[in-house]
Scaffold this motif. Sequence first.
Motif, PDB file in Angstrom:
ATOM      1  N   UNK A   1       1.210  -1.250   0.044  1.00  0.00           N
ATOM      2  CA  UNK A   1       0.023   0.080   0.161  1.00  0.00           C
ATOM      3  C   UNK A   1       0.438   1.525   0.039  1.00  0.00           C
ATOM      4  N   UNK A   2       1.220   2.243  -1.267  1.00  0.00           N
ATOM      5  CA  UNK A   2       1.613   3.251  -0.966  1.00  0.00           C
ATOM      6  C   UNK A   2       1.081   4.036   0.354  1.00  0.00           C
ATOM      7  N   UNK A   3       2.364   5.086   0.575  1.00  0.00           N
ATOM      8  CA  UNK A   3       2.867   5.775   1.844  1.00  0.00           C
ATOM      9  C   UNK A   3       2.169   7.368   1.618  1.00  0.00           C
ATOM     10  N   UNK A   4       2.028   7.682   0.054  1.00  0.00           N
ATOM     11  CA  UNK A   4       1.251   8.962  -0.133  1.00  0.00           C
ATOM     12  C   UNK A   4       1.130   8.618  -1.426  1.00  0.00           C
ATOM     13  N   UNK A   5      -0.073  10.062  -1.483  1.00  0.00           N
ATOM     14  CA  UNK A   5      -1.293   9.808  -2.881  1.00  0.00           C
ATOM     15  C   UNK A   5       0.510   9.383  -3.803  1.00  0.00           C
ATOM     16  N   UNK A   6      -0.732   8.623  -4.828  1.00  0.00           N
ATOM     17  CA  UNK A   6       0.078   8.114  -6.327  1.00  0.00           C
ATOM     18  C   UNK A   6      -0.777   7.216  -7.760  1.00  0.00           C
ATOM     19  N   UNK A   7      -0.796   7.726  -8.943  1.00  0.00           N
ATOM     20  CA  UNK A   7      -1.861   7.523  -9.541  1.00  0.00           C
ATOM     21  C   UNK A   7      -1.025   6.945 -10.430  1.00  0.00           C
ATOM     22  N   UNK A   8      -1.232   5.233 -10.037  1.00  0.00           N
ATOM     23  CA  UNK A   8      -0.736   4.207 -10.770  1.00  0.00           C
ATOM     24  C   UNK A   8      -1.179   3.941 -12.070  1.00  0.00           C
ATOM     25  N   UNK A   9      -0.959   3.765 -13.256  1.00  0.00           N
ATOM     26  CA  UNK A   9      -0.735   3.600 -14.760  1.00  0.00           C
ATOM     27  C   UNK A   9      -1.086   2.051 -15.250  1.00  0.00           C
ATOM     28  N   UNK A  10      -0.481   1.121 -14.274  1.00  0.00           N
ATOM     29  CA  UNK A  10      -1.177  -0.620 -14.608  1.00  0.00           C
ATOM     30  C   UNK A  10      -2.525  -0.414 -15.147  1.00  0.00           C
ATOM     31  N   UNK A  11      -2.695  -1.958 -15.403  1.00  0.00           N
ATOM     32  CA  UNK A  11      -4.103  -2.280 -16.036  1.00  0.00           C
ATOM     33  C   UNK A  11      -5.155  -2.702 -14.481  1.00  0.00           C
ATOM     34  N   UNK A  12      -3.748  -3.185 -13.699  1.00  0.00           N
ATOM     35  CA  UNK A  12      -4.874  -3.941 -12.498  1.00  0.00           C
ATOM     36  C   UNK A  12      -4.824  -2.717 -11.359  1.00  0.00           C
ATOM     37  N   UNK A  13      -4.529  -1.439 -12.170  1.00  0.00           N
ATOM     38  CA  UNK A  13      -4.286  -0.945 -10.821  1.00  0.00           C
ATOM     39  C   UNK A  13      -3.344  -0.648  -9.738  1.00  0.00           C
ATOM     40  N   UNK A  14      -2.275  -1.306  -9.211  1.00  0.00           N
ATOM     41  CA  UNK A  14      -1.658  -0.831  -7.750  1.00  0.00           C
ATOM     42  C   UNK A  14       0.167  -1.177  -8.484  1.00  0.00           C
ATOM     43  N   UNK A  15       0.346  -0.534  -9.546  1.00  0.00           N
ATOM     44  CA  UNK A  15       1.668  -0.652  -9.930  1.00  0.00           C
ATOM     45  C   UNK A  15       1.707   0.266 -11.269  1.00  0.00           C
TER      46      UNK A  15
END
Length: 129
Positions: free
Chosen positions: A30-44
Amino acid sequence: MEKGIFWARRDADGKIELLTVKTPCDENGSALCPVCYTSKSGDNFNHKAEWEKLDRSVTKGCAYNAYPRGRVEIKNGKVTVYANPVLLWEDIRLFIIQTFRLAQTTAQGKVRFCADGSAHYRFFTEEEF
């Protein structure tokens, strides 16, 4: 510890450098800061999408698949590094561990390296590793 994606290339002196897109996270990924993921799964992150965001001075005008690449995943306290097989020599593994701040996890025996020779991590360059 951090998760994310990376590319490897050699600098003018032949030393390997990692280009990274990463984010600090906890042991569950789980990210420790706001992040905008770009993977299809949405978590990387997605290699192609993130490469397009990088400055041309970084990409040297090359396509995202010009260099060998990989990904650091963190889930349920375990770290898995997926990468093109040319990136899994011991010295490069240690560099990845250092770059993504995985030393503590490594000491606990929770880092796994997976050589992925599939088309997903194939690269096209004149550069030899």
